[in-house]
Scaffold this motif. Structure first.
Motif, PDB file in Angstrom:
ATOM      1  N   VAL A   1      -3.998  65.128  37.334  1.00  0.00           N
ATOM      2  CA  VAL A   1      -3.728  66.430  37.936  1.00  0.00           C
ATOM      3  C   VAL A   1      -2.512  66.367  38.853  1.00  0.00           C
TER       4      VAL A   1
ATOM      5  N   LEU B   1     -11.243  71.391  41.581  1.00  0.00           N
ATOM      6  CA  LEU B   1     -11.698  70.260  40.782  1.00  0.00           C
ATOM      7  C   LEU B   1     -12.579  69.331  41.607  1.00  0.00           C
ATOM      8  N   ASN B   2     -12.309  69.319  42.903  1.00  0.00           N
ATOM      9  CA  ASN B   2     -13.015  68.375  43.757  1.00  0.00           C
ATOM     10  C   ASN B   2     -14.473  68.755  43.980  1.00  0.00           C
TER      11      ASN B   2
ATOM     12  N   ILE C   1     -12.594  72.780  52.616  1.00  0.00           N
ATOM     13  CA  ILE C   1     -11.506  72.973  51.660  1.00  0.00           C
ATOM     14  C   ILE C   1     -10.929  74.379  51.787  1.00  0.00           C
TER      15      ILE C   1
ATOM     16  N   LEU D   1       0.951  68.439  38.627  1.00  0.00           N
ATOM     17  CA  LEU D   1       1.251  69.496  39.590  1.00  0.00           C
ATOM     18  C   LEU D   1       2.368  69.142  40.566  1.00  0.00           C
TER      19      LEU D   1
ATOM     20  N   PHE E   1       0.127  62.792  47.250  1.00  0.00           N
ATOM     21  CA  PHE E   1       0.288  64.160  46.752  1.00  0.00           C
ATOM     22  C   PHE E   1       0.203  65.165  47.895  1.00  0.00           C
TER      23      PHE E   1
ATOM     24  N   TYR F   1     -12.753  59.652  39.268  1.00  0.00           N
ATOM     25  CA  TYR F   1     -12.009  60.411  40.282  1.00  0.00           C
ATOM     26  C   TYR F   1     -10.528  60.043  40.230  1.00  0.00           C
TER      27      TYR F   1
ATOM     28  N   VAL G   1      -6.595  71.625  43.034  1.00  0.00           N
ATOM     29  CA  VAL G   1      -7.142  70.297  43.351  1.00  0.00           C
ATOM     30  C   VAL G   1      -8.500  70.436  44.031  1.00  0.00           C
TER      31      VAL G   1
ATOM     32  N   LEU H   1       0.430  79.820  39.090  1.00  0.00           N
ATOM     33  CA  LEU H   1       1.397  78.760  38.772  1.00  0.00           C
ATOM     34  C   LEU H   1       2.066  79.046  37.436  1.00  0.00           C
TER      35      LEU H   1
ATOM     36  N   VAL I   1      -1.473  74.931  44.196  1.00  0.00           N
ATOM     37  CA  VAL I   1      -1.679  73.527  43.874  1.00  0.00           C
ATOM     38  C   VAL I   1      -2.906  72.999  44.604  1.00  0.00           C
TER      39      VAL I   1
ATOM     40  N   LEU J   1      -8.867  61.392  36.966  1.00  0.00           N
ATOM     41  CA  LEU J   1      -8.724  62.848  37.005  1.00  0.00           C
ATOM     42  C   LEU J   1      -7.587  63.247  37.932  1.00  0.00           C
ATOM     43  N   PHE J   2      -7.611  62.700  39.164  1.00  0.00           N
ATOM     44  CA  PHE J   2      -6.615  63.164  40.126  1.00  0.00           C
ATOM     45  C   PHE J   2      -5.237  62.592  39.839  1.00  0.00           C
TER      46      PHE J   2
ATOM     47  N   LEU K   1     -11.023  66.426  50.596  1.00  0.00           N
ATOM     48  CA  LEU K   1     -10.858  66.035  49.203  1.00  0.00           C
ATOM     49  C   LEU K   1     -11.264  64.590  48.983  1.00  0.00           C
TER      50      LEU K   1
ATOM     51  N   ILE L   1     -18.432  70.770  52.588  1.00  0.00           N
ATOM     52  CA  ILE L   1     -17.106  70.327  52.162  1.00  0.00           C
ATOM     53  C   ILE L   1     -16.308  71.505  51.621  1.00  0.00           C
TER      54      ILE L   1
ATOM     55  N   ILE M   1     -17.183  67.194  41.871  1.00  0.00           N
ATOM     56  CA  ILE M   1     -17.276  65.746  42.115  1.00  0.00           C
ATOM     57  C   ILE M   1     -18.023  65.487  43.415  1.00  0.00           C
ATOM     58  N   VAL M   2     -17.741  66.310  44.421  1.00  0.00           N
ATOM     59  CA  VAL M   2     -18.471  66.146  45.688  1.00  0.00           C
ATOM     60  C   VAL M   2     -19.959  66.309  45.441  1.00  0.00           C
TER      61      VAL M   2
END
Lengths: 239, 48, 227
Positions: free
Chosen positions: C215, A155-156, A125, C219, C152, C208, A152, A69, A148, C211-212, C174, A121, A159-160
């Motif tokens: 982001v 980052l997920n 993804i 983006l 998004f 969550y 995302v 990017l 992009v 953060l998102f 996600l 998961i 958290i998962v």
């Protein structure tokens, strides 16, 4: 530069050829058999290795996504894609071996255990990421979209992991603590050595596959460009 | 023991499958390159 | 900053006005969510006690499934007469397009919930034990996160030809941590009078969301850049 990379490839190949018999020997013959789980515990070495590489590959996808990017170029686009492909491979292996191991030790194919769920998961993804890359359009556009999504998704993943962990304990959150593996804390030094060695071997395998895959994808790009050029020339001549 | 065998055979099968996919891609590339070479050779243009 | 929000509100207003005219998307979403409730009651015998255990999850299943229908429309409908290019050409920040779309989607999904969640409670004769305010807060935080990431990814998926199929595929993995947190928090609030345990889940959802949001705002310009 080209010559150098050729030698690296060769060296990697031979190292892998030497390492694989060694690791197989270590896993099946040398390392002691676990008391409770028996020989099935030997799945552990490759399972952990594959899971580690799966997460590493996704981390690399994330890094290259950020990079492409900031500075869009075809190399990081290709590298991210190949890394994702290999990531799917290793995530699938980790999932299947994890399930088989779960069958032997907990007697269920699938337990809703945080690491297993996170890996699952992660697999989804990855697959979604590859679907984005299958879109049609110029590579610049696909590179942007997939990067992009890669960021995302990257980052997920932590958290998962946190969410499933809290979900499983159903109590107050534990973020850190607990041993790395399921064998109950202390690992035998011989087992540890085998584990470290298998991690190393599988990481090398990942690097090797990455290099090969990237090279092939690059050649594909070159061939595609050549084809387009020739097509253009042909049409001009026919005019 | 059976499960151990099962696990390792899936591991090898998966890795082999990926290598096979890479090999297939390479083969396709080679084929395409040959095609391109054919196109590029002068007589091909003359025949057209 | 203020102009970004003002533009976003204008875009959200545009979406809402066009929705008020057609009433198609929200209407279909409401009908669909009721249908999902019906199908679920066929799947689990409503007389049985089991259904009571799945109600917290059912709230979120309804929200997400009907929400995906609406999210699909929000960018794809802009392709008609190439409205999206028009939006892009307009002198607005891409962020305000995103925020505007997200705000409109949030309102649509909230309307759907306004119908479907009470209906769920009525149909299954379920009594809320916990506090109503906390349930609202949880639904708000959860839906916010869903819409943020959903809008998004809807923008991302709109670039593909098969965007209707692609969107759930991208979105659901996600969403998984949010769904876990939201369902657990809802369960705690619905079934217990105390909500102490729900707080850590709400915190997770809030993290969550924050953060998102950051982001996605950062983006989103890459998604819209060119087609």
């Amino acid at each position: 530069m080209r010559l150098c990379s050729k030698y690296i490839d060769k060296a990697l190949f031979y190292v892998l050829v030497i390492f694989f018999p060694i690791i197989l020997y270590l896993v099946f013959v040398w390392s002691p058999i676990e008391k409770v789980m028996g020989p099935a515990q030997k799945i552990f070495y490759f399972h952990v290795g594959c899971a580690w590489v799966a997460f590493l590959a996704f981390f690399i996808v994330g890094i290259y996504s950020v990079w492409s990017l900031i500075r869009p170029n075809i190399n990081s686009f290709i590298t991210a894609g190949v890394s994702a492909e290999i990531g799917v491979l290793f995530t699938s292996i980790a999932l299947v071996t994890g399930m088989i191991w779960g069958k032997t030790s907990w007697n269920t194919w699938w337990s809703w255990e945080p690491r297993l769920v996170t890996t699952g998961i992660l697999w989804f993804i990855y697959v979604a990421y590859l679907f984005i890359r299958k879109m049609d359009g110029p590579w610049q556009k696909i590179s942007k979209l997939s990067s992009v999504f890669g960021i995302v998704g990257c980052l997920n993943v932590p958290i998962v992991f946190m969410a499933t962990r809290w979900w499983n304990t159903k109590l107050h959150p534990i973020v850190f603590g607990e041993g790395k593996n399921e064998t109950g804390g202390g690992l035998d030094p011989e087992m540890l050595l085998t584990l470290v060695f298998s991690l190393l071997t599988i990481t090398l395998l990942y690097v090797f596959l990455m290099r090969k895959g990237v090279e092939i994808e690059r050649m594909r790009m070159v061939v595609k460009n050549c084809k387009n050029e020739i097509m253009n020339k042909l049409t001009i001549r026919e005019d | 023991m059976f499960y151990l065998f099962l696990a390792y055979s899936t591991i090898w099968a998966a890795i082999a499958a990926y290598i096979a996919i890479l090999g297939r891609r390479q083969k396709e590339l080679k084929k395409e390159l040959n095609e391109l070479k054919q196109w590029c050779s002068e007589d091909y243009f003359q025949v057209r | 900053m203020i102009s970004v929000i003002r533009d976003a509100l204008i875009i959200a207003g545009k979406d809402i006005v066009s929705e008020l005219k057609s009433k198609q998307t929200v209407g279909m979403m409401v009908i669909f969510s009721i249908l999902v409730i019906m199908i679920f009651s066929f799947a689990f015998d409503p007389v049985d006690r089991i259904i009571r255990n799945v109600i917290p999850g059912l709230i979120w299943v309804i929200t997400i499934f009907s929400g995906i229908l609406g999210l699909n429309r929000s960018f794809v409908s802009e392709f008609e007469n190439s409205c999206l290019s028009g939006l892009r050409l307009a002198p607005v920040d891409p962020v305000s397009i995103y925020l505007g779309k997200a705000a409109a989607n949030f309102i649509f999904v909230s309307i759907v919930q306004l119908f479907s969640v009470p209906l769920l409670f009525i149909l299954f004769d379920y009594k809320l034990k916990g506090s109503f305010i906390w349930l609202l807060a949880i639904i708000f935080v959860g839906t916010f996160g869903f819409i943020i990431i959903g809008t998004f990814l809807a923008g991302l998926a709109a670039n593909a030809k098969n965007s209707e199929m692609l969107l759930p595929l991208l979105l659901l993995p996600l969403l998984s941590p949010l769904v876990i947190a939201a369902v657990q928090a809802t369960r705690v609030v619905i079934e217990n009078e105390s909500f102490g345990e729900a707080i850590s889940w709400i915190r997770l959802m809030a993290g969550y969301d924050l953060l998102f949001t950051a982001v996605c705002i950062l983006l989103f310009e890459y998604i819209l850049e060119d087609t």
